[in-house]
Scaffold this motif. Structure first.
Motif, PDB file in Angstrom:
ATOM      1  N   ASP A 429     -49.910   6.346 -29.937  1.00 53.80           N
ATOM      2  CA  ASP A 429     -51.100   5.951 -30.934  1.00 53.80           C
ATOM      3  C   ASP A 429     -52.365   5.907 -30.081  1.00 53.80           C
ATOM      4  N   TYR A 430     -52.493   5.444 -28.819  1.00 51.48           N
ATOM      5  CA  TYR A 430     -53.535   5.638 -28.057  1.00 51.48           C
ATOM      6  C   TYR A 430     -54.114   6.904 -27.678  1.00 51.48           C
ATOM      7  N   GLY A 431     -53.381   7.943 -27.787  1.00 55.18           N
ATOM      8  CA  GLY A 431     -53.572   9.288 -27.294  1.00 55.18           C
ATOM      9  C   GLY A 431     -53.087   9.800 -26.248  1.00 55.18           C
ATOM     10  N   LEU A 432     -51.944   9.192 -25.730  1.00 53.83           N
ATOM     11  CA  LEU A 432     -51.272   9.753 -24.606  1.00 53.83           C
ATOM     12  C   LEU A 432     -49.780  10.274 -25.088  1.00 53.83           C
ATOM     13  N   ASN A 433     -49.555  11.433 -24.864  1.00 56.24           N
ATOM     14  CA  ASN A 433     -48.642  12.089 -25.535  1.00 56.24           C
ATOM     15  C   ASN A 433     -47.462  12.984 -24.288  1.00 56.24           C
ATOM     16  N   ASP A 434     -47.790  13.119 -23.225  1.00 54.19           N
ATOM     17  CA  ASP A 434     -47.012  13.700 -22.215  1.00 54.19           C
ATOM     18  C   ASP A 434     -46.519  12.558 -21.354  1.00 54.19           C
ATOM     19  N   PHE A 435     -45.062  12.456 -21.510  1.00 56.05           N
ATOM     20  CA  PHE A 435     -44.283  11.105 -20.683  1.00 56.05           C
ATOM     21  C   PHE A 435     -43.106  11.790 -19.628  1.00 56.05           C
ATOM     22  N   TYR A 436     -42.845  11.361 -18.860  1.00 59.87           N
ATOM     23  CA  TYR A 436     -41.460  11.380 -18.225  1.00 59.87           C
ATOM     24  C   TYR A 436     -41.158   9.665 -17.981  1.00 59.87           C
ATOM     25  N   LEU A 437     -39.830   9.526 -17.735  1.00 56.98           N
ATOM     26  CA  LEU A 437     -39.351   8.312 -17.150  1.00 56.98           C
ATOM     27  C   LEU A 437     -38.833   7.901 -16.151  1.00 56.98           C
ATOM     28  N   GLU A 438     -38.923   6.983 -15.138  1.00 56.72           N
ATOM     29  CA  GLU A 438     -38.883   6.667 -14.014  1.00 56.72           C
ATOM     30  C   GLU A 438     -37.665   5.552 -13.778  1.00 56.72           C
ATOM     31  N   LEU A 439     -36.501   5.611 -13.104  1.00 56.14           N
ATOM     32  CA  LEU A 439     -35.866   4.565 -12.916  1.00 56.14           C
ATOM     33  C   LEU A 439     -35.460   4.218 -11.634  1.00 56.14           C
ATOM     34  N   VAL A 453     -23.574  -7.111 -11.150  1.00 60.33           N
ATOM     35  CA  VAL A 453     -24.686  -7.386 -12.180  1.00 60.33           C
ATOM     36  C   VAL A 453     -25.959  -6.141 -12.167  1.00 60.33           C
ATOM     37  N   TRP A 454     -26.331  -5.732 -10.823  1.00 57.36           N
ATOM     38  CA  TRP A 454     -27.304  -4.885 -10.760  1.00 57.36           C
ATOM     39  C   TRP A 454     -26.624  -3.560 -11.162  1.00 57.36           C
ATOM     40  N   GLU A 455     -25.388  -3.468 -10.794  1.00 57.93           N
ATOM     41  CA  GLU A 455     -24.939  -2.088 -11.313  1.00 57.93           C
ATOM     42  C   GLU A 455     -24.816  -1.960 -12.886  1.00 57.93           C
ATOM     43  N   GLU A 456     -24.430  -3.112 -13.527  1.00 62.23           N
ATOM     44  CA  GLU A 456     -24.337  -3.209 -14.920  1.00 62.23           C
ATOM     45  C   GLU A 456     -25.832  -2.859 -15.645  1.00 62.23           C
ATOM     46  N   ALA A 457     -26.850  -3.623 -14.833  1.00 62.03           N
ATOM     47  CA  ALA A 457     -28.147  -3.635 -15.496  1.00 62.03           C
ATOM     48  C   ALA A 457     -28.751  -2.175 -15.295  1.00 62.03           C
ATOM     49  N   THR A 458     -28.346  -1.572 -14.037  1.00 57.63           N
ATOM     50  CA  THR A 458     -28.832  -0.180 -13.833  1.00 57.63           C
ATOM     51  C   THR A 458     -28.452   1.008 -14.664  1.00 57.63           C
ATOM     52  N   GLU A 459     -27.056   0.773 -14.913  1.00 59.69           N
ATOM     53  CA  GLU A 459     -26.373   1.789 -15.825  1.00 59.69           C
ATOM     54  C   GLU A 459     -26.984   1.682 -17.355  1.00 59.69           C
ATOM     55  N   GLU A 466     -32.254   7.803 -21.035  1.00 60.95           N
ATOM     56  CA  GLU A 466     -31.649   9.210 -21.300  1.00 60.95           C
ATOM     57  C   GLU A 466     -31.639   9.529 -23.141  1.00 60.95           C
ATOM     58  N   LYS A 467     -31.712   8.272 -23.811  1.00 63.47           N
ATOM     59  CA  LYS A 467     -31.358   8.447 -25.234  1.00 63.47           C
ATOM     60  C   LYS A 467     -32.659   9.135 -25.730  1.00 63.47           C
ATOM     61  N   GLN A 468     -33.860   8.725 -24.699  1.00 61.69           N
ATOM     62  CA  GLN A 468     -35.257   9.351 -25.394  1.00 61.69           C
ATOM     63  C   GLN A 468     -35.375  10.988 -25.292  1.00 61.69           C
ATOM     64  N   GLY A 469     -34.536  11.324 -24.579  1.00 63.65           N
ATOM     65  CA  GLY A 469     -34.666  12.759 -24.355  1.00 63.65           C
ATOM     66  C   GLY A 469     -35.897  13.281 -23.547  1.00 63.65           C
ATOM     67  N   LEU A 470     -36.443  12.285 -22.784  1.00 61.86           N
ATOM     68  CA  LEU A 470     -37.412  12.793 -21.786  1.00 61.86           C
ATOM     69  C   LEU A 470     -36.977  12.888 -20.318  1.00 61.86           C
ATOM     70  N   GLU A 471     -37.682  13.569 -19.715  1.00 65.97           N
ATOM     71  CA  GLU A 471     -37.354  13.524 -18.177  1.00 65.97           C
ATOM     72  C   GLU A 471     -37.080  12.378 -17.470  1.00 65.97           C
ATOM     73  N   LEU A 472     -36.030  12.249 -16.878  1.00 68.65           N
ATOM     74  CA  LEU A 472     -35.691  10.801 -16.086  1.00 68.65           C
ATOM     75  C   LEU A 472     -35.567  11.221 -14.541  1.00 68.65           C
ATOM     76  N   VAL A 473     -36.467  10.620 -13.688  1.00 68.86           N
ATOM     77  CA  VAL A 473     -36.719  10.673 -12.339  1.00 68.86           C
ATOM     78  C   VAL A 473     -36.271   9.525 -11.552  1.00 68.86           C
ATOM     79  N   ALA A 474     -35.554   9.546 -10.571  1.00 67.20           N
ATOM     80  CA  ALA A 474     -34.977   8.407  -9.782  1.00 67.20           C
ATOM     81  C   ALA A 474     -36.040   8.025  -8.783  1.00 67.20           C
ATOM     82  N   ASP A 475     -36.065   6.700  -8.757  1.00 68.91           N
ATOM     83  CA  ASP A 475     -36.812   5.938  -7.684  1.00 68.91           C
ATOM     84  C   ASP A 475     -36.073   4.842  -7.102  1.00 68.91           C
TER      85      ASP A 475
END
Length: 658
Positions: A429-439, A453-459, A466-475
């Motif tokens: 809505d603010y005009g940004l349209n090109d995204f990727y996600l970082e985990l 707990v960390w493993e459950e949260a991370t997964e 992944e459900k958003q269909g955007l590129e997902l990059v590991a951090d």
């Protein structure tokens, strides 16, 4: 000579090759001019590396990330050689590659002058033309100390050998393995021209450096500590071709035009007065309008999505941050305590989550109330070193659009999905349209809670992303101490990436605060906590949008949406009536009634980046009409007044750029 079998790995293709003993990586890739190094067993090696039986060898192209780092680190060595040839008294610090370039630190008698950089650049060109060979050799600690006896900073680095890594960039020189020196050798005589302590790898010769430029110099503390000597740092950039260098320099010129600090001053939006302090901004009336509109729209969207607004104070007793763990894990980012109430320590808050936990815990909670979405425009304070403070994008006091969502374990995945979708839609809505996600995942040296707990949260976060269909990059290792996070990375109009929203899943703070709700079966259960900042901070998001639009905000965000420009003084009153009608429709319209000529008024409106100019002359007045002049210079004449106001209202309502 016996045969040696090696495997050449190129992406998914594998080629087995039989070569003779003594074959180098350079021999394997002879004729491939873009190959500058080899990756063997996961490690980068010089092309001079002699291959052994069974090795899997991958060529490293100069345009790859590793190839660019090697190019830039080699160019840093050339720069250091040039500096010491011109300034023989200069002592060497470190010279790592960095994003889009490199730097090298020097201890010199006086700061470098722009003319010095020109002389250094000229000498570098001479060194490159000589085609000096980068030659690696392994040395003992004692031999390195003897050879570098006149380099005190190198001697200190030798003492660091064996450390796993160094956040200050020292790992370009020493590490946990063997100690090496790189010699720059004359290609004709083999004589030593220069040497440096370095892990490598490097280009085969200086002649392979195609295009570079020195950018600027600055002061920098040795190894990043204010307790150490202050050195002079020269920044440069290097690229695989002159065309790419030109493209990068053009990009920097465009970025400079868009610098939010420059535009903030030119458009009278904000300032950072020295009397208040570095990193602490004040918004002027026009900037205040933009900020208010941003906040108002965000509030409206949050209310529509079931968030409840809360408010918390700017300071608190230190015990709250002891309970949250921030004094253990985040003390360096907090201001020193204030001694109040007979020696009780109070802190300016660096974040809002501990106070939101207290709101949740203020009374008993039922599962029927969950998810509970608490939202606040909360001003926080973080101690940033003066060297990293940068306008509104890295400030010491700023306002987060901060939300904390409390839900059941069963609601967690759906709530995260809902939150991420809400975040992405609002950014659009603010005009940004090109995204990727970082985990961002757990830092093994800095976390609380169990591995399970960390493993459950991370997964859970991974599936939601992944459900958003955007590129997902590991951090890897980039998470906060209390839980993993998804970061929304947005590209602006000129392709720069900005970290925007963050969503963090937290099982740990509810434990530390003993938060509970009553479940359907009457048992007491622990909620899951989701941390979410949409803008990150209002100030930073303001700066990102200012640079994204280069100051030419869409009409719905523009502080002045239209300016009336009379052809003559006789038309001022008519336009003032038009402006009054427009304001009744919620529009921000002004009239330029100054004594300037009409063309000067148009230029002033263009410089102020106002979306619409509303022009009126005798014919417009007689026809109860106006003329529109748009930001791109086009014009539409004879628009009836009611229709003109309706068009302005429509453009603002649709939030489109004109």
């Amino acid at each position: 000579m016996s045969d040696v079998r090696v495997i050449i790995q190129r992406d998914s293709e594998r080629e087995e090759r039989v070569v003779t003993t003594g074959t180098t990586a350079a021999d394997l890739f002879a004729g491939e001019r873009t190959v500058v190094a080899a990756r063997i067993g996961g490690e980068l090696k010089d092309l001079a590396h002699v291959v052994t039986d069974g090795e899997e060898i991958e060529p490293v192209e100069i345009s790859s990330k590793d190839g660019l780092d090697i190019l830039r680190h080699s160019t840093a060595h050339v720069m250091a050689q040039a500096v010491q040839e011109i300034f023989p008294e200069a002592k060497l610090g470190i010279g790592p590659p960095v994003k889009d370039g490199f730097y090298y630190d020097f201890d010199v008698e006086r700061p470098f002058h722009p003319d010095d950089l020109k002389a250094i650049e000229k000498r570098m060109q001479e060194i490159i033309k000589r085609g000096q060979k980068f030659s690696r050799r392994v040395v003992t600690d004692e031999a390195a100390r003897e050879e570098l006896a006149n380099e005190p900073y190198k001697l200190e680095l030798i003492g660091l050998k064996g450390s796993a890594s160094h956040d200050d960039g020292a790992d370009v020189e020493v590490g946990a393995g063997e100690l090496t020196i790189y010699d720059n050798l004359d290609p004709k005589t083999g004589e030593l021209c220069w040497r440096d302590l370095c892990r490598g790898p490097h280009l085969p010769t200086t002649r392979i450096i195609p295009a570079f430029k020195l950018m600027r110099n600055a002061s920098a503390y040795w190894r990043g500590s204010e307790k150490n000597p202050q050195l002079q740092r020269i920044y440069g950039t290097a690229w695989p071709s002159k065309g790419e260098l030109k493209e990068y320099l053009d990009f920097l010129a465009e970025a400079e035009k868009r610098d939010h600090r420059k535009l903030g001053s030119e458009l009278d939006l904000f300032s950072i007065p020295e009397q208040i302090g570095s990193g602490l901004a004040v918004f002027h009336p026009k900037g205040g309008i933009i900020r208010r509109v941003m906040e108002d729209y965000s509030r409206k969207k949050h209310e529509e999505n079931g968030y409840e607004f809360v408010y918390t104070p700017h300071a608190t007793k230190g015990k709250l941050f002891e309970q949250s763990g921030h004094l253990d894990w985040y003390a360096d980012g907090m201001y020193p305590p204030m001694q109040l109430d007979e020696g009780v320590d109070y802190y300016l808050k660096p974040m809002n989550c501990p106070m939101h936990n207290l709101i949740f815990d203020a009374r008993g909670r039922s599962y029927r109330e969950l998810p509970l979405r608490l939202f606040e425009f909360g001003t926080v304070y973080r101690y940033e070193k003066s060297g990293v403070v940068h306008g509104l994008t890295r400030a010491r006091g700023f306002t987060q659009d901060d939300a904390h969502i409390y839900c059941t374990r069963e609601q967690m995945a759906e709530e995260l999905d809902r939150t991420l979708t809400f975040v992405l839609d609002l950014l659009r809505d603010y005009g940004l349209n090109d995204f990727y996600l970082e985990l961002s995942t757990k830092d093994p040296d800095k976390f609380v809670g169990t591995d399970e707990v960390w493993e459950e949260a991370t997964e859970t976060l991974r599936k939601v992303a992944e459900k958003q269909g955007l590129e997902l990059v590991a951090d890897p290792g980039g998470a906060a101490f209390y839980g993993p996070k998804i970061s929304v990375q947005a590209k602006d109009a000129i392709g720069r990436t900005w970290q925007m929203s963050t969503i963090q899943l937290d099982f740990n703070l509810p434990e530390r605060f003993d938060l509970e709700y009553t479940a359907a079966d009457g048992s007491r259960q622990r909620p899951v906590m989701i941390h979410r900042a949409l803008f990150g901070s209002i100030e930073r998001f303001f700066a990102v949008l200012l640079e994204h639009y280069a100051g030419a905000f869409p009409a719905w965000l523009a502080p002045v949406q239209a300016v009336g420009i009379p052809i003559g003084d006789a038309h001022v009153e008519y336009l003032q009536e038009f402006a009054a009608e427009a304001r009744k429709q919620g529009l921000r319209v002004e009239v330029d009634s100054s004594s300037d000529r009409m063309q000067k008024k148009i230029r002033n409106a263009q410089k102020s980046k106002i979306p619409f100019m509303v022009i009126a002359g005798d014919e417009d007045v007689s026809n109860a009409a106006v003329s529109f002049r748009y930001r791109d210079g086009s014009q539409k004449n004879g628009i009836p007044r009611d229709q003109a106001i309706a068009e302005l209202v429509d453009v603002v309502k649709r939030r489109v750029q004109v």
